[in-house]
Design an enzyme around this catalytic site. Structure first.
Site, PDB file in Angstrom:
ATOM      1  N   LYS A 162     -12.962 -23.660   0.094  1.00  0.00           N
ATOM      2  CA  LYS A 162     -12.475 -24.065   1.127  1.00  0.00           C
ATOM      3  C   LYS A 162     -13.546 -23.022   1.613  1.00  0.00           C
ATOM      4  O   LYS A 162     -13.508 -23.408   2.775  1.00  0.00           O
ATOM      5  CB  LYS A 162     -11.109 -23.025   1.649  1.00  0.00           C
ATOM      6  CG  LYS A 162     -10.330 -24.495   0.903  1.00  0.00           C
ATOM      7  CD  LYS A 162     -10.516 -25.910   1.260  1.00  0.00           C
ATOM      8  CE  LYS A 162      -9.557 -25.733   2.234  1.00  0.00           C
ATOM      9  NZ  LYS A 162      -9.506 -27.151   2.804  1.00  0.00           N
TER      10      LYS A 162
ATOM     11  N   THR B 123      -7.615 -21.847   4.150  1.00  0.00           N
ATOM     12  CA  THR B 123      -6.391 -21.747   3.449  1.00  0.00           C
ATOM     13  C   THR B 123      -6.422 -19.905   4.288  1.00  0.00           C
ATOM     14  O   THR B 123      -7.859 -19.358   3.792  1.00  0.00           O
ATOM     15  CB  THR B 123      -6.340 -21.599   2.411  1.00  0.00           C
ATOM     16  OG1 THR B 123      -5.144 -21.190   1.778  1.00  0.00           O
ATOM     17  CG2 THR B 123      -7.644 -21.582   1.460  1.00  0.00           C
TER      18      THR B 123
ATOM     19  N   TYR C 148     -10.803 -23.797  -6.221  1.00  0.00           N
ATOM     20  CA  TYR C 148     -10.805 -23.795  -4.842  1.00  0.00           C
ATOM     21  C   TYR C 148     -10.807 -23.079  -3.516  1.00  0.00           C
ATOM     22  O   TYR C 148     -11.224 -23.272  -2.662  1.00  0.00           O
ATOM     23  CB  TYR C 148      -8.623 -24.064  -4.724  1.00  0.00           C
ATOM     24  CG  TYR C 148      -7.955 -24.449  -3.934  1.00  0.00           C
ATOM     25  CD1 TYR C 148      -7.970 -25.093  -3.448  1.00  0.00           C
ATOM     26  CD2 TYR C 148      -7.330 -22.937  -3.584  1.00  0.00           C
ATOM     27  CE1 TYR C 148      -7.523 -25.103  -1.488  1.00  0.00           C
ATOM     28  CE2 TYR C 148      -6.532 -23.504  -2.442  1.00  0.00           C
ATOM     29  CZ  TYR C 148      -6.650 -24.311  -1.540  1.00  0.00           C
ATOM     30  OH  TYR C 148      -6.275 -24.348  -0.433  1.00  0.00           O
TER      31      TYR C 148
ATOM     32  N   GLU D 274      -6.587 -18.248   1.091  1.00  0.00           N
ATOM     33  CA  GLU D 274      -6.779 -18.084  -0.137  1.00  0.00           C
ATOM     34  C   GLU D 274      -8.662 -17.596  -0.099  1.00  0.00           C
ATOM     35  O   GLU D 274      -9.017 -16.588  -0.760  1.00  0.00           O
ATOM     36  CB  GLU D 274      -6.386 -18.831  -0.858  1.00  0.00           C
ATOM     37  CG  GLU D 274      -5.190 -19.479  -1.208  1.00  0.00           C
ATOM     38  CD  GLU D 274      -5.010 -19.679  -2.141  1.00  0.00           C
ATOM     39  OE1 GLU D 274      -5.529 -19.766  -3.726  1.00  0.00           O
ATOM     40  OE2 GLU D 274      -3.609 -20.932  -2.246  1.00  0.00           O
TER      41      GLU D 274
HETATM   42  P1  NAD Z   1      -2.738 -32.321  -0.638  1.00  0.00           P
HETATM   43  O1  NAD Z   1      -3.414 -31.723  -1.673  1.00  0.00           O
HETATM   44  O2  NAD Z   1      -1.041 -32.536  -0.804  1.00  0.00           O
HETATM   45  O3  NAD Z   1      -3.165 -33.384   0.059  1.00  0.00           O
HETATM   46  C1  NAD Z   1      -4.755 -33.736   0.142  1.00  0.00           C
HETATM   47  C2  NAD Z   1      -4.569 -34.972   0.698  1.00  0.00           C
HETATM   48  O4  NAD Z   1      -6.204 -35.375   0.505  1.00  0.00           O
HETATM   49  C3  NAD Z   1      -4.257 -36.359  -0.291  1.00  0.00           C
HETATM   50  O5  NAD Z   1      -3.215 -37.032   0.596  1.00  0.00           O
HETATM   51  C4  NAD Z   1      -5.719 -36.573  -0.561  1.00  0.00           C
HETATM   52  O6  NAD Z   1      -6.163 -37.911  -1.247  1.00  0.00           O
HETATM   53  C5  NAD Z   1      -6.752 -36.586  -0.027  1.00  0.00           C
HETATM   54  N1  NAD Z   1      -7.975 -36.497  -0.448  1.00  0.00           N
HETATM   55  C6  NAD Z   1      -8.510 -35.819  -1.537  1.00  0.00           C
HETATM   56  N2  NAD Z   1      -9.480 -36.128  -1.475  1.00  0.00           N
HETATM   57  C7  NAD Z   1     -10.408 -36.545  -1.059  1.00  0.00           C
HETATM   58  C8  NAD Z   1     -11.517 -37.319  -0.239  1.00  0.00           C
HETATM   59  N3  NAD Z   1     -12.966 -37.245  -0.898  1.00  0.00           N
HETATM   60  N4  NAD Z   1     -11.542 -38.321   0.413  1.00  0.00           N
HETATM   61  C9  NAD Z   1     -10.252 -38.575   2.148  1.00  0.00           C
HETATM   62  N5  NAD Z   1      -9.339 -38.392   1.071  1.00  0.00           N
HETATM   63  C10 NAD Z   1      -9.051 -37.011   0.176  1.00  0.00           C
HETATM   64  O7  NAD Z   1      -2.887 -30.650  -0.076  1.00  0.00           O
HETATM   65  P2  NAD Z   1      -1.718 -30.220   1.249  1.00  0.00           P
HETATM   66  O8  NAD Z   1      -1.320 -28.851   0.606  1.00  0.00           O
HETATM   67  O9  NAD Z   1      -1.497 -31.179   2.354  1.00  0.00           O
HETATM   68  O10 NAD Z   1      -3.237 -29.493   2.362  1.00  0.00           O
HETATM   69  C11 NAD Z   1      -3.507 -30.356   3.092  1.00  0.00           C
HETATM   70  C12 NAD Z   1      -4.822 -29.216   3.355  1.00  0.00           C
HETATM   71  O11 NAD Z   1      -4.548 -28.199   4.143  1.00  0.00           O
HETATM   72  C13 NAD Z   1      -5.808 -28.389   2.665  1.00  0.00           C
HETATM   73  O12 NAD Z   1      -7.310 -28.394   3.214  1.00  0.00           O
HETATM   74  C14 NAD Z   1      -5.867 -27.134   2.348  1.00  0.00           C
HETATM   75  O13 NAD Z   1      -6.713 -26.696   1.649  1.00  0.00           O
HETATM   76  C15 NAD Z   1      -4.641 -26.364   3.263  1.00  0.00           C
HETATM   77  N6  NAD Z   1      -3.807 -26.088   3.183  1.00  0.00           N
HETATM   78  C16 NAD Z   1      -3.128 -26.181   2.228  1.00  0.00           C
HETATM   79  C17 NAD Z   1      -1.631 -24.712   2.312  1.00  0.00           C
HETATM   80  C18 NAD Z   1      -0.396 -25.632   1.093  1.00  0.00           C
HETATM   81  O14 NAD Z   1       0.139 -24.272   1.264  1.00  0.00           O
HETATM   82  N7  NAD Z   1      -0.403 -26.623   0.574  1.00  0.00           N
HETATM   83  C19 NAD Z   1      -1.655 -23.719   2.633  1.00  0.00           C
HETATM   84  C20 NAD Z   1      -2.755 -22.894   3.649  1.00  0.00           C
HETATM   85  C21 NAD Z   1      -3.730 -24.237   3.848  1.00  0.00           C
END
Ligand code: NAD
Length: 322
Positions: free
Chosen positions: A156, A128, A152, A130
């Site tokens: 990351k 991210t 968070y 962030e």
């Molecule tokens: P989300 O919270 O919707 O999904 C996370 C998923 O990970 C969930 O399905 C959860 O069940 C699973 N999970 C959590 N802990 C786990 C574990 N210990 N073992 C296996 N599965 C596990 O998140 P998202 O928004 O889809 O983000 C996905 C990735 O992208 C993350 O790594 C996040 O840091 C990154 N990201 C997200 C955004 C955003 O705007 N949403 C932006 C930049 C980066």
């Protein structure tokens, strides 16, 4: 490296971006075989993948990225690992950081270690913007140092540094994407855009932090999926790629746009006490991913309308989550 990438282990694929990515990959590379490993925390939802659960090239497994024996078995069947699994909500990390450290740091290390042992051909770490922290003017480049401010983003950043150390120490082929705020279908209704859309659809006000002037660069999730696919196939080993859309807007502007699409006025905004340590502005330089051949396809206004309409049409999906 396309011929070598047919077997994918995707972690966290029952979440927002992961489920969009699986759907995208099965459409664009129908011959690929995908295993989705997800712990199904509150954010993991198999409803996100209902339309593809019968696809013979797709398999779901419930499990934790911290589980070494499970992961070491699974990575043996994978050419590529794409790690989306994470605790992802900043407010929750402020309330209770422990799970963030476990999954985002220890879980990432476990995945890396098992993948290294199994000689996985490529490891894509989904990260991210962030990690860089807040920036007043200009935009962060991939070479800038990391100054994360929330549990968070710190977790990351730690995951990224461990991943890079596997490249530097073992020559393990890691690539990292750092994207800006995503929005689109299947996003858990705790994040700003889906929370605000669904609140308005329920006739409730929308809670806007502080003065509403925090700036985020909004990226449509399908554009991010395209970028991740490109980095997976064409990204250079050991490199980081920022992914953003240059849709930098203060939260209050995004809120007004959502209200406008839904035919509501600013009386629906309720200003609430700001999040502690709330980063003022995120901004990334995206010239490196552009050089690789990617640009966002979607215009922000159009993608926001698509997103609002998706939540309007899919109450079955979000009503039970709220
Ligand atoms: P989300 O919270 O919707 O999904 C996370 C998923 O990970 C969930 O399905 C959860 O069940 C699973 N999970 C959590 N802990 C786990 C574990 N210990 N073992 C296996 N599965 C596990 O998140 P998202 O928004 O889809 O983000 C996905 C990735 O992208 C993350 O790594 C996040 O840091 C990154 N990201 C997200 C955004 C955003 O705007 N949403 C932006 C930049 C980066």
């Amino acid at each position: 490296m396309k011929s070598d990438t047919g077997r994918l282990l995707i972690t966290g694929g029952a979440g927002f971006i992961g489920s969009n990515f699986i759907r995208y990959m099965l459409k664009v590379h129908p011959e690929y075989r995908i295993i989705n490993l997800d712990k199904l925390t509150y954010a993991g939802n198999l409803d996100n993948l209902k339309d593809i659960e019968g696809n013979p090239n797709y398999k779901f497994m419930k499990g934790d990225v911290c589980d070494s024996s499970l992961i070491s078995n699974l990575v043996k069947k994978a050419d590529v690992v794409v790690n989306f699994a994470a605790e992802s909500h900043v407010d929750r990390s402020i309330e209770s950081p422990d799970e963030f450290i476990k999954t985002n740091v220890l879980g990432t290390n476990n995945l890396l270690k098992c993948s290294l042992d199994a000689k996985v051909k490529r490891f894509v770490q989904i990260s991210t913007d962030e990690c860089y922290g807040s920036i007043e003017n200009g935009s962060f480049k991939e070479t800038d140092s990391l100054t994360p401010n929330s549990p968070y983003s710190a977790s990351k950043a730690a995951g990224d540094l461990i991943a890079l150390s596997y490249w530097k120490t073992y020559g393990f082929p890691v690539v990292i994407t750092r994207s800006t705020n995503n929005f689109g279908s299947y996003q858990y209704p705790e994040k700003l855009i889906p929370l605000f859309i669904t609140n308005i659809l329920e006739g409730k006000k929308v809670p806007l932090y502080g003065d509403g002037l925090n700036v985020r660069d909004w990226l449509y999730v399908e554009d991010n999926c395209e970028a991740i696919d490109l980095v997976l196939h064409e990204g250079k080993e050991g490199e980081i790629y920022n992914i953003g859309a240059k849709n930098e807007l203060p939260n209050v502007e995004v809120t007004k746009m959502v209200l406008d699409i839904l035919g509501k006025d600013e009386n629906f905004i309720e200003y609430v006490t700001d999040r502690p340590g709330h980063d003022k502005r995120y901004s990334v330089d995206i010239s490196k991913i552009k050089e690789l051949g990617w640009s966002p396809r979607h215009d922000f206004d159009e993608a926001l309308k698509l997103t609002v309409n998706w939540y309007k049409d899919n109450k079955w999906w979000w009503e039970k989550l709220k």
